[in-house]
Design an enzyme around this catalytic site. Sequence first.
Site, PDB file in Angstrom:
ATOM      1  N   LYS A 157       0.864  -1.194   0.000  1.00 54.49           N
ATOM      2  CA  LYS A 157       0.000   0.000   0.000  1.00 54.49           C
ATOM      3  C   LYS A 157       0.893   1.233   0.000  1.00 54.49           C
ATOM      4  CE  LYS A 157      -1.823   2.834   2.833  1.00 54.49           C
ATOM      5  NZ  LYS A 157      -1.937   4.050   1.973  1.00 54.49           N
ATOM      6  N   CYS A 266      13.610  10.877   7.797  1.00 55.68           N
ATOM      7  CA  CYS A 266      13.651  10.567   9.227  1.00 55.68           C
ATOM      8  C   CYS A 266      15.078  10.496   9.755  1.00 55.68           C
ATOM      9  CB  CYS A 266      12.911   9.261   9.504  1.00 55.68           C
ATOM     10  SG  CYS A 266      13.331   7.922   8.395  1.00 55.68           S
ATOM     11  N   GLU A 358      10.073  16.108  15.658  1.00 48.24           N
ATOM     12  CA  GLU A 358      10.429  15.916  14.254  1.00 48.24           C
ATOM     13  C   GLU A 358       9.634  16.900  13.391  1.00 48.24           C
ATOM     14  OE1 GLU A 358      11.316  12.200  11.341  1.00 48.24           O
ATOM     15  OE2 GLU A 358       9.384  12.158  12.368  1.00 48.24           O
TER      16      GLU A 358
END
Length: 459
Positions: A157, A266, A358
């Site tokens: 997905k 990230c 973040e």
Amino acid sequence: MPAEHPLHVLNPATEEVVATVPAATAADVDAAVVRATRAQAKWAALPPADRARLLRRFATAVDEHLEELAQLEVREAGHTVGNARWEAGNVRDLLDYAAGGVERLTGRQIPVAGGLDITILEPLGVVGVIAPWNFPMPIAAWGTAPALAAGNAVILKPAETTPLTALRLAELALEAGLPEDLFQVLPGHGPVTGTALVEHPGVAKIVFTGSTAVGKQVLAKGSALLKRVTLELGGKSPNIVFADADIEAAAAAAPMSFLDNSGQDCCARTRILVQRAVYDRFLELLTPAMEAVTVGDPADETTDMGPLISKSQLERVRSYVTDDLGGIRGKAPEGPGFWFPPTVLTGVDPHARVAVEEVFGPVAVVLPFEDEAEALVLANATDYGLSGSIWTRDVGRALRVSQAVRAGNLSVNSHSSVRYWTPFGGFKQSGIGRELGPDALTAFTETKNVFISTEGPAQ
């Protein structure tokens, strides 16, 4: 797939719709799992050499369409064309690397009394891979390539905003000769398609890359079925610069350590920790390095940084940067597109949101430290532990600090985090499990133990 609630794919640099893709429903997931289960049984029964050969053909097909895939990535994700070519090449390399492991996926013989004991590594069955929008192609391949190599079927997905390269990869897999339904791509909305995949009893494992918040939801939903889960989540990585380092090299490398992919990484080194003795000098050198970064059309070969992925992401990044904060701010295009300038903030409280959360955009903070002990306190002062860099000429210090920083992937005098032939994953809330490297295939297997008695019948 039904046409309601389709996915509208926007070019982040222009805000124009480049494609409209139907969104899969829970019923589509059910049907896909049934098909994948049948395909997986046939795939696992093939001789290992045949599976390896087909994966290499898949790699060749990707290589032959590398430029096409790269241009798709530019349009749907806003990646610079150079980065996009690397990403397509990474998919090719991962498939090649995984193919090499098919015939080396071996068990063990364990000494026991009264017989022979062996272990067998068997595929899990159907694996669900939920890929993110920040690196749509390579991260999809991180789960898909080793899962297929280990004998599993894969349902991928892709993220809602970036389904096009995934759909094309599925077409190339069929063209390369992989069995029908072995590798299926189901674009869709996370709460519908993603949730159905996570909660489906016919899916043995989920590989998810995304935010820590959603990763926790995936873990909670999967736990109801004791489903195996690998999570690669957020990060707030430190870039630690000691006074004995090559300051010129550290300053020159710092911008792209957090500006690559517009900071939507990230592993981005968004917390630059600089020893106070060289703090001012570092900032003097960092300013021209930041000014040299070219922000613009991602299809232009000279562009260093493109747009953010979406309007919502742009608004998120803006919320972290207020006018009262000092620092170094670059330039970005005006007009259509989700543009944000390269930004380094100074004078920031180490506990401020922008210093510990973040941002996932082209924003970094520079924080001074006095000594090694304070550097480690700052480096570990977040909930994340994915990556980081250490700049020093002292080998002993490099080893000490590497051992003390709570992160899964560290570089010394470098910002390199990911190689497909070495393990990747995080500490703390940056994830669970490891991807890539020589053990990648075993993460998609069950270990079966078999004891064979060698003692004769009783007399």
